[in-house]
Design an enzyme around this catalytic site. Structure first.
Site, PDB file in Angstrom:
ATOM      1  N   ARG A  57      12.243   1.045 -20.441  1.00  0.00           N
ATOM      2  CA  ARG A  57      11.890   2.175 -21.328  1.00  0.00           C
ATOM      3  C   ARG A  57      12.035   3.520 -20.640  1.00  0.00           C
ATOM      4  NH1 ARG A  57       8.679  -1.134 -23.398  1.00  0.00           N
ATOM      5  NH2 ARG A  57       9.259  -2.592 -21.771  1.00  0.00           N
ATOM      6  N   THR A  58      11.539   3.624 -19.415  1.00  0.00           N
ATOM      7  CA  THR A  58      11.652   4.924 -18.735  1.00  0.00           C
ATOM      8  C   THR A  58      13.121   5.222 -18.454  1.00  0.00           C
ATOM      9  OG1 THR A  58       9.484   4.590 -17.745  1.00  0.00           O
ATOM     10  CG2 THR A  58      10.862   6.281 -16.765  1.00  0.00           C
ATOM     11  N   LYS A  75      25.246  -3.582   3.666  1.00  0.00           N
ATOM     12  CA  LYS A  75      25.949  -3.496   4.953  1.00  0.00           C
ATOM     13  C   LYS A  75      25.067  -2.879   6.033  1.00  0.00           C
ATOM     14  CE  LYS A  75      30.394  -2.587   2.661  1.00  0.00           C
ATOM     15  NZ  LYS A  75      31.368  -1.503   2.418  1.00  0.00           N
ATOM     16  N   ARG A  97      13.449   5.815  -9.695  1.00  0.00           N
ATOM     17  CA  ARG A  97      12.258   4.959  -9.737  1.00  0.00           C
ATOM     18  C   ARG A  97      12.338   4.049  -8.525  1.00  0.00           C
ATOM     19  NH1 ARG A  97       9.311   1.687 -14.383  1.00  0.00           N
ATOM     20  NH2 ARG A  97       8.759   3.828 -14.809  1.00  0.00           N
ATOM     21  N   HIS A  99       3.493   8.889 -11.285  1.00  0.00           N
ATOM     22  CA  HIS A  99       4.493   8.782 -12.349  1.00  0.00           C
ATOM     23  C   HIS A  99       4.395  10.107 -13.144  1.00  0.00           C
ATOM     24  CE1 HIS A  99       7.174   7.213 -15.231  1.00  0.00           C
ATOM     25  NE2 HIS A  99       6.623   6.051 -15.497  1.00  0.00           N
TER      26      HIS A  99
HETATM   27  C1  NCD Z   1       4.535   2.150 -16.521  1.00  0.00           C
HETATM   28  C2  NCD Z   1       5.029   2.153 -15.106  1.00  0.00           C
HETATM   29  O1  NCD Z   1       6.158   1.791 -14.837  1.00  0.00           O
HETATM   30  O2  NCD Z   1       4.237   2.573 -14.261  1.00  0.00           O
HETATM   31  N1  NCD Z   1       5.556   1.982 -17.438  1.00  0.00           N
HETATM   32  C3  NCD Z   1       6.226   3.083 -17.871  1.00  0.00           C
HETATM   33  O3  NCD Z   1       6.832   3.810 -17.110  1.00  0.00           O
HETATM   34  N2  NCD Z   1       6.135   3.362 -19.153  1.00  0.00           N
HETATM   35  C4  NCD Z   1       3.387   1.288 -16.783  1.00  0.00           C
HETATM   36  C5  NCD Z   1       3.448  -0.156 -16.403  1.00  0.00           C
HETATM   37  O4  NCD Z   1       4.442  -0.664 -15.907  1.00  0.00           O
HETATM   38  O5  NCD Z   1       2.427  -0.801 -16.625  1.00  0.00           O
END
Ligand code: NCD
Length: 334
Positions: free
Chosen positions: A61-62, A90, A111, A144
């Protein structure tokens, strides 16, 4: 808007005025994007830019939210989601890998399972002759920031006719120790006057002392409890989260808890204020019963949509296109 954010690494970068401005910009972008001409305008604003989405921790989703945000601005995207397909295999350091990418792109969105990795990369790039902005799309158990922005945007829209976020009571429920979305949002809520936070979790998963110290420092009121049902009628928003058990292996421990006690069931709807809202960063497991989805107070699907608009606003601001977008909004009488 004065350009205050180049790299977006943690929520400590944002103050109240910035939050107001970025949410306002997201609202305008939402309006502009309602027409074909508006969408075409937005897609012309940054169509000379390219972004790398470096997502080496599971995400759909992100990832897609950022991907569509970039698309809305005309930014071309490339992605790395599995470091095994790059030269790291490598023996290259991850720092070198990302530095190499930065030479092809104008923006890096990442991420990563390591808490400070986005910050490390931002600092590293600052000392090169091609420093491109880095956006932290989730770093380990730590932060986040863009999720916190979209959560603030959702709260702001929900309380638009109730005096805004100030003085609201917000409960966080679930795995608060390892949930980075909770940590980021709790920290960001210190920007609002007289809010009160409730941390509802079993002792093993309670919020970290570092966040509590920050709240103390900012004089933000809070309560720590494991009595979910008692808290429901008191609050204006409930932020549910899932158990972050992907960290169990690294921590070498698994705590069995009665997750039922920390989940929102259909019967809880009666306890919730008529204008209270239920949020969740998603993905959800069983923390919110599916029957709750059709209640107008369930805000988690709206939250997803808000995420896309706030990310468009953030990226537009980073590239200093905010003023141009606001001009377009005004000159088209939107
Ligand atoms: C969250 C995350 O990745 O921290 N998800 C997200 O980015 N919407 C929450 C989660 O994974 O529980």
């Amino acid at each position: 808007m004065e350009n205050k954010v180049f790299h977006c690494i943690d929520v400590q970068q944002f103050d109240y005025d910035y939050l107001e401005e970025i949410c306002d910009l997201a609202d305008k972008i939402r309006e502009i994007s309602r027409t074909k001409a508006g969408m075409e305008y937005l897609a012309s604003t940054l169509n000379h830019k390219r972004a790398m989405l470096y997502f080496v921790q599971p995400s759909t989703r992100t990832f897609l939210s950022f991907y569509s945000a970039c698309q809305m601005l005309g930014i071309k995207c490339a992605e790395v989601r599995d470091p095994k397909t790059s030269s790291e295999i490598k023996g290259e350091s991850e720092e070198d890998t990302v530095r190499t990418f930065s030479l092809f792109f104008d923006l890096i969105i990442m991420r990563h399972p390591r808490a400070n990795f986005a910050k490390t990369i931002a600092n590293l790039l600052n000392n090169t002759d091609h420093p491109v902005p880095v956006i932290n799309a989730g770093s380990g158990k730590d932060q986040h920031p863009t999720q916190a922005l979209l959560d603030i945007y959702t709260l702001r829209r929900s309380f638009l006719h109730r005096g805004g976020i100030a003085q609201k009571k917000i409960a966080f429920v679930g795995d608060l120790r390892r949930g980075r979305t909770v940590r980021s949002l709790a920290a960001l809520l210190t920007q609002f006057e007289e809010v009160k936070l409730y941390f509802v979790a079993p002792p093993e998963y309670q919020i970290g002392q570092d966040i509590l110290s920050l709240l103390d420092q900012q004089k933000t009121a809070y309560e720590i409890t494991d009595d979910f049902e008692k808290v429901i009628p008191e609050v204006d928003a409930i932020y549910m989260t899932r158990l972050q058990d992907e960290w169990d292996q690294e921590e070498g421990a698994h705590v069995d808890i009665d997750i039922e006690r920390f989940s929102f069931q259909k019967r809880h709807l009666e306890l919730l204020k008529p204008d209270g809202i239920i949020m969740h960063p998603l993905p959800r497991r069983q923390e919110i019963a599916v029957e709750v989805d059709s209640d107008p107070r369930a805000a988690y699907w709206r939250q997803v949509r808000n995420g896309m608009y706030i990310r468009v606003a953030l990226i537009a601001d980073i590239f200093q296109r905010d003023k141009k977008i606001l001009d377009y909004y005004l000159s088209n009488n939107l």
